[in-house]
Design a protein around this motif. Structure first.
Motif, short mmCIF file in Angstrom:
data_model
loop_
_atom_site.label_atom_id
_atom_site.label_comp_id
_atom_site.label_asym_id
_atom_site.label_seq_id
_atom_site.Cartn_x
_atom_site.Cartn_y
_atom_site.Cartn_z
N GLY A 231 0.82 -1.21 0.00
CA GLY A 231 0.00 0.00 0.00
C GLY A 231 0.85 1.27 0.00
N PHE A 232 1.93 1.24 0.80
CA PHE A 232 2.83 2.39 0.85
C PHE A 232 3.45 2.65 -0.53
CE2 PHE A 232 7.11 4.08 1.21
CZ PHE A 232 6.93 5.19 2.02
N LEU A 233 3.94 1.58 -1.16
CA LEU A 233 4.60 1.73 -2.47
C LEU A 233 3.60 2.12 -3.56
CD1 LEU A 233 7.07 -1.28 -2.33
CD2 LEU A 233 7.60 1.15 -2.02
N ASP A 234 2.38 1.58 -3.48
CA ASP A 234 1.35 1.96 -4.45
C ASP A 234 1.08 3.46 -4.39
OD1 ASP A 234 1.10 -0.64 -5.26
OD2 ASP A 234 -0.74 -1.04 -4.12
N ASN A 235 1.20 4.02 -3.22
CA ASN A 235 0.93 5.44 -3.03
C ASN A 235 2.09 6.32 -3.47
OD1 ASN A 235 -0.51 7.75 -2.10
ND2 ASN A 235 0.71 7.73 -0.23
N TRP A 236 3.32 5.89 -3.16
CA TRP A 236 4.47 6.77 -3.33
C TRP A 236 5.30 6.55 -4.59
CZ3 TRP A 236 4.80 11.16 -0.96
CH2 TRP A 236 4.09 11.33 0.24
N LEU A 237 5.33 5.33 -5.12
CA LEU A 237 6.14 5.11 -6.33
C LEU A 237 5.67 5.96 -7.51
CD1 LEU A 237 6.91 1.28 -6.28
CD2 LEU A 237 8.48 3.18 -5.86
N PRO A 238 4.35 6.06 -7.76
CA PRO A 238 3.94 6.90 -8.90
C PRO A 238 4.37 8.36 -8.75
CG PRO A 238 2.15 5.47 -8.22
CD PRO A 238 3.21 5.37 -7.16
N ARG A 239 4.55 8.83 -7.52
CA ARG A 239 4.94 10.22 -7.30
C ARG A 239 6.42 10.46 -7.57
NH1 ARG A 239 1.51 12.12 -1.95
NH2 ARG A 239 -0.21 10.64 -2.17
N MET A 240 7.16 9.38 -7.78
CA MET A 240 8.60 9.53 -7.99
C MET A 240 8.97 9.63 -9.47
SD MET A 240 10.24 7.14 -5.02
CE MET A 240 11.81 8.02 -5.11
N ARG A 241 7.97 9.59 -10.34
CA ARG A 241 8.24 9.81 -11.76
C ARG A 241 8.64 11.26 -11.98
NH1 ARG A 241 3.47 6.36 -12.78
NH2 ARG A 241 4.18 4.46 -13.86
N SER A 242 9.70 11.45 -12.71
CA SER A 242 10.14 12.80 -13.05
C SER A 242 11.04 12.74 -14.26
CB SER A 242 10.89 13.45 -11.88
OG SER A 242 12.17 12.88 -11.73
N GLY A 243 11.35 13.89 -14.79
CA GLY A 243 12.21 13.93 -15.96
C GLY A 243 13.63 13.52 -15.68
N THR A 244 14.06 13.58 -14.42
CA THR A 244 15.44 13.26 -14.09
C THR A 244 15.60 11.89 -13.44
OG1 THR A 244 15.21 14.37 -11.93
CG2 THR A 244 16.02 15.69 -13.77
N ARG A 245 14.51 11.28 -13.01
CA ARG A 245 14.61 9.98 -12.34
C ARG A 245 14.09 8.90 -13.26
NH1 ARG A 245 14.92 7.54 -7.41
NH2 ARG A 245 15.29 9.50 -6.32
N SER A 246 14.90 7.87 -13.47
CA SER A 246 14.49 6.79 -14.35
C SER A 246 14.38 5.45 -13.62
CB SER A 246 15.47 6.64 -15.52
OG SER A 246 16.77 6.36 -15.04
N TYR A 247 14.84 5.37 -12.36
CA TYR A 247 14.75 4.10 -11.65
C TYR A 247 14.66 4.33 -10.14
CZ TYR A 247 19.78 4.91 -10.98
OH TYR A 247 21.00 5.45 -10.66
N VAL A 248 14.09 3.34 -9.47
CA VAL A 248 13.95 3.35 -8.01
C VAL A 248 14.32 1.96 -7.50
CG1 VAL A 248 12.32 3.45 -6.08
CG2 VAL A 248 12.18 5.14 -7.92
N THR A 249 15.10 1.92 -6.42
CA THR A 249 15.45 0.66 -5.78
C THR A 249 14.71 0.54 -4.45
OG1 THR A 249 17.65 0.55 -6.78
CG2 THR A 249 17.30 -0.72 -4.77
N VAL A 250 13.98 -0.55 -4.31
CA VAL A 250 13.29 -0.87 -3.05
C VAL A 250 14.04 -2.04 -2.43
CG1 VAL A 250 11.14 -1.60 -1.97
CG2 VAL A 250 11.08 -0.11 -3.99
#
Length: 288
Positions: A231-250
């Motif tokens: 639930g936490f990731l469903d909420n916050w991962l979409p907010r981490m999309r940006s022009g400068t960020r292409s990946y996220v490590t959990v």
């Protein structure tokens, strides 16, 4: 980025990650060839580039196995590739000598210059000297000393501007006793969950095994934990999309990095895929 189709030339030190880079490009629908004789570069582009109505994306690996006098002529052959309508990019991979030596020790591979009767350290030194002109000519230099396979793949994608607008997700399991992954964006601690390690039947297994999955799935604490983290990731991962960020490590850690964290990483990755994320990978540091 040029509108012309890319022609990527992968080069660098043996053991620095060239094979991973070429496989990454292959996964991105590049037509790839390993260890192409350098003097055949223009002929390769003319041949393969004419196979389709739409020019394909091409990638080749050129390294110290080539005749050394041919490597000196790379600039004129890259220029010829440009005249054929492609955008040539030379990407050079490197790593510290100590890391290269360790990688050879781990894989038990022979260095391509070992047939000269050189010790490994001397072979690497000679290779550096031979490839020095290519390094200075490179459009992109990537040092893989501190990179794992997944980090290297990301570097190739981002340095060549191949990332699309989507976010690449990596779910990584780890053991706390070996430290938290340095590149982690989110870290979750699974040490409070029931530990399969204390079951002699499950101890030799990992979170990839069905018996461990059944053990953890039978725990209410595990179900609650998975639900809350998802639930936490469903909420916050979409907010981490940006022009400068292409990946996220959990990153998910437990005591040994073999059971709880591994199964959680796999479950979270599956959940992400089910929710529409396209580029999702898992990496189990203590297993892979």
């Amino acid at each position: 980025m040029s509108e012309r189709p890319l022609m990527v030339v992968v080069s660098g030190l043996s053991g620095s990650g060239k094979s991973v880079a070429l496989k990454t490009l292959e996964d991105l629908d590049y037509y790839c060839t390993d260890n192409l004789p350098a003097d055949l570069l223009p002929a390769f582009v003319r041949s393969v580039g004419g196979l389709q109505e739409t020019p394909p994306k091409l990638a080749v690996s050129i390294d110290v196995r080539n005749r050394h006098q041919d490597l000196a002529q790379i600039p004129q052959w890259l220029s010829a590739v440009g005249e054929l309508g492609f955008d040539p990019r030379l990407v050079f991979f490197d790593a510290d000598d100590a890391v290269l030596i360790k990688r050879y020790a781990d894989t038990r591979r022979r260095h391509p210059l070992s047939h000269f009767g050189l010790a490994l350290a001397d072979a690497i030194a000679l290779e550096r000297q031979v490839l020095k002109p290519l390094r200075s000519l490179a459009d992109v230099n990537i040092d893989t000393t501190d990179l794992n396979v997944h980090q290297l793949r990301r570097r190739v994608i981002t340095e060549l501007g191949l990332a699309d607008s989507s976010l690449s997700l990596l779910f990584e399991s780890f053991a706390y006793r070996r430290g938290v992954p340095a590149d982690a964006d989110f870290v979750f601690d699974a040490r409070g969950l029931p530990n399969p390690h204390w079951d002699p039947r499950l101890r030799p297994l990992s979170g990839r095994d069905s018996e461990v999955a059944e053990y953890l799935d039978g725990s209410h604490d595990f179900a609650d934990y998975l639900s809350q983290v998802s639930g936490f990731l469903d909420n916050w991962l979409p907010r981490m999309r940006s022009g400068t960020r292409s990946y996220v490590t959990v990153a998910i850690g437990c005591s040994g990095g073999r059971h709880r964290s591994v199964y959680l990483a796999e479950k979270l990755a599956a959940h992400a895929r089910d929710n529409g994320w396209d580029d999702v990978a898992t990496y189990h540091r203590e297993l892979d």
